[in-house]
Scaffold this motif. Structure first.
Motif, PDB file in Angstrom:
ATOM      1  N   MET A  30       0.821  -1.200   0.000  1.00 58.65           N
ATOM      2  CA  MET A  30       0.000   0.000   0.000  1.00 58.65           C
ATOM      3  C   MET A  30       0.864   1.263   0.000  1.00 58.65           C
ATOM      4  O   MET A  30       0.564   2.236  -0.704  1.00 58.65           O
ATOM      5  N   LEU A  31       1.960   1.257   0.771  1.00 54.12           N
ATOM      6  CA  LEU A  31       2.854   2.411   0.785  1.00 54.12           C
ATOM      7  C   LEU A  31       3.459   2.646  -0.591  1.00 54.12           C
ATOM      8  O   LEU A  31       3.634   3.793  -1.032  1.00 54.12           O
ATOM      9  N   ASN A  32       3.797   1.553  -1.300  1.00 58.62           N
ATOM     10  CA  ASN A  32       4.326   1.699  -2.655  1.00 58.62           C
ATOM     11  C   ASN A  32       3.350   2.448  -3.553  1.00 58.62           C
ATOM     12  O   ASN A  32       3.734   3.329  -4.332  1.00 58.62           O
ATOM     13  N   TYR A  33       2.075   2.087  -3.443  1.00 59.28           N
ATOM     14  CA  TYR A  33       1.088   2.692  -4.338  1.00 59.28           C
ATOM     15  C   TYR A  33       0.549   4.017  -3.810  1.00 59.28           C
ATOM     16  O   TYR A  33       0.039   4.820  -4.600  1.00 59.28           O
ATOM     17  N   VAL A  34       0.655   4.254  -2.512  1.00 55.98           N
ATOM     18  CA  VAL A  34       0.380   5.595  -2.003  1.00 55.98           C
ATOM     19  C   VAL A  34       1.349   6.582  -2.651  1.00 55.98           C
ATOM     20  O   VAL A  34       0.968   7.695  -3.040  1.00 55.98           O
ATOM     21  N   ASP A  35       2.600   6.152  -2.805  1.00 57.59           N
ATOM     22  CA  ASP A  35       3.605   7.005  -3.448  1.00 57.59           C
ATOM     23  C   ASP A  35       3.216   7.320  -4.892  1.00 57.59           C
ATOM     24  O   ASP A  35       3.354   8.456  -5.353  1.00 57.59           O
ATOM     25  N   ARG A  36       2.704   6.330  -5.615  1.00 61.42           N
ATOM     26  CA  ARG A  36       2.311   6.569  -7.011  1.00 61.42           C
ATOM     27  C   ARG A  36       1.094   7.491  -7.086  1.00 61.42           C
ATOM     28  O   ARG A  36       1.007   8.355  -7.968  1.00 61.42           O
ATOM     29  N   GLY A  37       0.130   7.281  -6.173  1.00 62.28           N
ATOM     30  CA  GLY A  37      -1.031   8.157  -6.162  1.00 62.28           C
ATOM     31  C   GLY A  37      -0.681   9.568  -5.748  1.00 62.28           C
ATOM     32  O   GLY A  37      -1.258  10.543  -6.252  1.00 62.28           O
ATOM     33  N   THR A  38       0.295   9.688  -4.851  1.00 62.29           N
ATOM     34  CA  THR A  38       0.703  11.008  -4.362  1.00 62.29           C
ATOM     35  C   THR A  38       1.267  11.867  -5.478  1.00 62.29           C
ATOM     36  O   THR A  38       0.904  13.035  -5.636  1.00 62.29           O
TER      37      THR A  38
END
Length: 507
Positions: A30-38
């Motif tokens: 989830m942290l990996n994809y939070v970074d992409r969404g950010t």
């Protein structure tokens, strides 16, 4: 003589259970994809400054405004981390045969943490682009190894459901990134978004080094290393004995050093030869190739949706809170759709043909709803149809990765996941973001751009439909090139549970 049971591990149950492993991997994913969404959010990505015909100008915001990026450069920025991901994924997958995979994950997450912090300190387009590439290098170890770990330890009747829970973190992370990036960009500064991400990932990077290493089904790196150490010890003892009885010690040491260098060279050549052999096995597997081809077309659309979605929604329907609305829709539809896809496949009975059926049907109807949504002028009609479409297209995450893991030999699973990831990015979301930017610059109409993009989901559904008619075999329980012992071959007990061995005691 008496017989008794002697535990091989500590009598107390281990804290590190299969369910906790799943939770840890889900948080990291989830942290990996939070970074992409950010980085895709309007708050962090921002916009260029504008000037009216009367001469009134407004300053730009976020990354695009501060570094004065056009849409193509902005799209390149979203795809930059893929470069590191593509290069490093096969390398980490290949290393998993000689280095414990759990330690490789620790190394990768450490690189990710440092690179994400570096994004916050970037000073121009090239500096942040290089940092984004390193973020991809760090993520490469995790994306190719986490799914095989989960597949090993999931209950047999719930394997697809566990994979669906893990991949549910992709849309959820993206959506949280939209919201998180929008809030941080509005109330603080876009740089703080990356610094906070690095702090949150740091404990998991440390965890990869301090926790007891875990082995994957089909691999026995610890035993192999022990045998190698034993062999080297025997050689050293012979050399030491000879040294005591031979006056020509310098000559023998020189010869031994030359022999060791030749041996290392042979090992490197053997590893490269094994990698080529494994790649050939994947590329001639029709089931694997068809599955990945469909996944590439699907990811081309979803990658562009994730990056340009909030901006397109704002431009077409004048949605002022586009980050929050698209984030909310993606969270709800991503969670429900991904979980539903995994559970439905388990109910249908998890087989490769059933997975292809589910992939083709959900993608086809999802494409119809998403395409229709962009035809509406009314914002509420758009949101309703687009939500149903997203619910359907997100259902593919569990089934598509189930096929990647079960159509190949167990020892090929890390490489299978790595090549799948490389392919869906290099032919999917890596080119889609900048290409959609170029298309929008050319036609200057976000509605037409979105309709053209959405239509690519129909070929994806067609490719997966052909997979139903291919001859397929579930290879999960096959031997792994002679590397698996009788004990390892059984998957009835998860790898993390303590084992008990029967021994004989003499009295």
């Amino acid at each position: 003589m008496a017989s008794s049971l002697v535990p091989l591990s500590a009598p107390h149950p281990s804290w590190f259970t299969p369910k906790r492993l799943l939770v840890i991997f889900c948080v990291i994913n989830m942290l990996n994809y939070v970074d992409r969404g950010t980085i895709a959010s309007n708050g962090v990505n921002g916009s260029l400054g504008t000037c009216t015909s009367s001469g009134t100008c407004t300053s730009g915001s976020g990354i695009q405004g501060e570094f004065n990026l056009n849409n193509f450069e902005d799209g390149v920025l979203s795809s930059a981390f893929m470069v590191g991901l593509l290069v490093a994924s096969p390398i980490f997958a290949s290393l998993s045969k000689s280095v414990n995979p759990f330690r490789l994950i620790g190394v990768g997450l450490s690189v990710w943490t440092l690179a994400t912090a570096g994004c916050g300190f970037s000073f121009n387009f090239w500096s942040i682009t290089i940092c984004r590439m390193l973020v991809g290098v760090g993520e490469a170890s995790f994306i190719s190894l986490a799914a095989p770990f989960i597949d090993d330890n999931a209950p047999i009747a719930q394997k697809t459901a566990w994979l669906a829970i893990f991949y549910m973190c992709i849309p959820t992370g993206y959506a949280l990134g939209y919201v998180y990036g929008g809030l941080v960009g509005t109330y603080l500064n876009w740089r703080f978004a990356f610094w906070v991400e690095a702090i949150l990932m740091l404990p998991f990077a440390v965890l990869g080094f301090v926790m007891k290493p875990l082995n994957l089904k089909g691999f026995a790196p610890a035993e192999s290393k022990q045998a190698l150490i034993s062999e080297e010890t025997d050689v050293q003892e012979v050399q030491d004995t000879d040294a005591l009885n031979d006056s020509a010690k310098p000559t023998k040491e020189k010869f031994s050093h030359m022999f060791s260098k030749m041996k290392c060279t042979c090992i490197d050549l053997n590893q490269f030869s094994r990698f080529i052999k494994d790649m050939k096995a994947l590329l001639v597997d029709k089931v694997y190739v068809v599955n990945v081809l469909g996944y590439c077309a699907y990811n081309f659309v979803l990658g562009a949706y994730s990056y340009w979605g909030p901006k397109a929604g704002y431009k077409i329907y004048n949605i002022s809170d586009a980050d929050l609305i698209f984030g909310g829709i993606t969270i709800v539809c991503g969670i429900l759709g991904t979980l539903a896809g995994g559970y439905v496949l388990d109910l249908m009975k998890s087989t490769i043909p059933n997975a292809f059926k589910l992939l083709s049907v959900t993608t086809f109807f999802g494409a119809i709803f998403c395409f229709t949504a962009f035809c509406f002028q009314n914002m509420y009609a758009f949101l309703a149809f687009f939500s149903v479409g997203e619910l359907l297209v997100f259902a593919i995450q569990g089934p598509v990765n189930y096929i990647c893991l079960h159509c190949v030999n167990p020892s090929l699973r890390p490489l299978s996941m790595a090549i799948s990831t490389v392919s869906i990015h290099i032919f999917g979301d890596v080119p889609s973001s900048p290409l959609v930017g170029v298309l929008q610059d050319a036609i200057n109409n976000w509605r037409e751009t979105s309709l053209i993009l959405t239509s690519i989901l129909f070929p994806a559904a067609g490719i997966w439909f052909t997979g139903i008619f291919l001859h397929s075999v579930d290879r999960f329980n096959e031997d792994s090139e002679g590397q698996v012992t009788e004990v390892d071959r059984s998957n009835a007990t998860p790898l993390l549970e303590p084992r008990v061995a029967e021994t004989s005691l003499f009295c």
